[in-house]
Write a protein that holds these residues in place. Structure first.
Motif, PDB file in Angstrom:
ATOM      1  N   GLY A   1       0.907  -1.203   0.013  1.00  0.00           N
ATOM      2  CA  GLY A   1       0.102  -0.298   0.054  1.00  0.00           C
ATOM      3  C   GLY A   1       0.892   1.246  -0.114  1.00  0.00           C
ATOM      4  N   ARG A   2       1.994   1.187  -0.303  1.00  0.00           N
ATOM      5  CA  ARG A   2       3.182   2.376  -0.470  1.00  0.00           C
ATOM      6  C   ARG A   2       2.935   2.786  -1.667  1.00  0.00           C
ATOM      7  N   TYR A   3       1.715   3.571  -2.229  1.00  0.00           N
ATOM      8  CA  TYR A   3       1.336   4.069  -3.596  1.00  0.00           C
ATOM      9  C   TYR A   3       2.392   4.869  -4.025  1.00  0.00           C
TER      10      TYR A   3
ATOM     11  N   GLU B   1       2.135   1.616 -12.560  1.00  0.00           N
ATOM     12  CA  GLU B   1       2.048   2.804 -11.948  1.00  0.00           C
ATOM     13  C   GLU B   1       0.427   3.322 -12.302  1.00  0.00           C
ATOM     14  N   ALA B   2      -0.097   2.936 -13.556  1.00  0.00           N
ATOM     15  CA  ALA B   2      -1.739   3.267 -13.586  1.00  0.00           C
ATOM     16  C   ALA B   2      -2.356   2.525 -12.555  1.00  0.00           C
ATOM     17  N   TYR B   3      -1.987   1.237 -12.266  1.00  0.00           N
ATOM     18  CA  TYR B   3      -2.819   0.378 -11.163  1.00  0.00           C
ATOM     19  C   TYR B   3      -2.757   1.234  -9.641  1.00  0.00           C
ATOM     20  N   ALA B   4      -1.412   1.604  -9.630  1.00  0.00           N
ATOM     21  CA  ALA B   4      -1.357   2.361  -8.137  1.00  0.00           C
ATOM     22  C   ALA B   4      -1.962   3.626  -8.223  1.00  0.00           C
ATOM     23  N   ARG B   5      -2.170   4.357  -9.172  1.00  0.00           N
ATOM     24  CA  ARG B   5      -3.008   5.584  -9.285  1.00  0.00           C
ATOM     25  C   ARG B   5      -4.753   5.425  -9.312  1.00  0.00           C
ATOM     26  N   ALA B   6      -4.835   4.462  -9.840  1.00  0.00           N
ATOM     27  CA  ALA B   6      -6.433   4.133  -9.868  1.00  0.00           C
ATOM     28  C   ALA B   6      -7.017   3.458  -8.609  1.00  0.00           C
TER      29      ALA B   6
ATOM     30  N   LYS C   1       8.278   4.846 -12.352  1.00  0.00           N
ATOM     31  CA  LYS C   1       8.706   5.881 -13.277  1.00  0.00           C
ATOM     32  C   LYS C   1      10.385   5.615 -13.647  1.00  0.00           C
ATOM     33  N   GLU C   2      10.716   5.160 -12.429  1.00  0.00           N
ATOM     34  CA  GLU C   2      12.341   5.183 -12.635  1.00  0.00           C
ATOM     35  C   GLU C   2      12.741   3.999 -13.702  1.00  0.00           C
TER      36      GLU C   2
END
Length: 211
Positions: free
Chosen positions: A33-35, A62-67, A43-44
């Motif tokens: 859960g450290r989004y 990245e998209a999964y964590a954002r959504a 991104k790296e």
């Protein structure tokens, strides 16, 4: 009688893991859960030039964590678009297109979501997403007040995939559509049909309560 809830979207999946330590670290951050850290780690990887073998997964994560982690549906769509442009046939492509469609749906952009669900069915239907895309397309039409078109889409789903759980949900939503049209008699008839063929206890309970 009452309007039922509009069925939402299922959670996206994560494909098979990579052996790359950087990817493993990214996945661990996501699982815990450290989004924000997940997005930075993603991104790296994805910002490397030229793209590496893990770029597709990094963009998707990245998209999964954002959504799902930050409810940032608009922000999730950018890495998804980049991913699909770079890897239209990659192992994460089907789930990426699904998540693009779902983000549009969650944002209330039903016209755009309907377009994207059609694309999902056309491009990735063989991956088992056809019934899901059809159900969500019908939901978009109903939410966009295109009730007749929505009912046609629900009925097509019931006819094409009678053994699929999505067909049971579609039958429930046909009844919902008739309630929206203020036709309780036909709504009851559709609920009775649902009671006959569903084995889903929750749906049976919902239908029984409405009847």
């Amino acid at each position: 009688m009452f309007l039922f809830f509009i069925l939402g979207c299922s959670k996206a999946k994560i494909a098979s893991p990579s052996d790359n330590p950087a990817v493993k670290k990214m996945r661990e951050a996501l699982a815990e859960g450290r989004y924000d850290e997940t997005i930075n780690l993603s991104k790296e990887i994805s910002n490397k030039v030229p793209p590496g073998i893990d770029t597709e997964e990094a963009l998707y994560i990245e998209a999964y964590a954002r959504a799902f982690g930050k409810t940032d549906f608009q922000g999730a769509r950018l890495p998804l678009k980049q991913q699909l442009d770079l890897y239209p046939n990659g192992p994460f492509a089907a789930e990426a297109q699904k998540l693009v469609s779902d983000c549009q749906y969650w944002q209330g952009h039903y016209h755009n979501a309907a377009r994207d669900y059609k694309k999902l069915a056309a491009s990735y239907g063989e991956k088992g997403l056809s019934s899901y895309a059809q159900l969500q397309l019908a939901n978009c039409l109903l939410l966009d007040d295109k009730v007749a078109d929505a009912m046609a889409a629900y009925r097509e789903l019931v006819e094409k995939y009678p053994a699929d759980a999505a067909a049971e949900s579609a039958q429930l939503m046909i009844a919902n559509s008739y309630i929206k049209l203020q036709n309780p008699k036909q709504a009851k008839s559709e609920l009775q049909k649902l009671m006959v063929f569903t084995q889903n206890g929750d749906l049976q309970g919902t239908a029984r309560k409405a009847l």
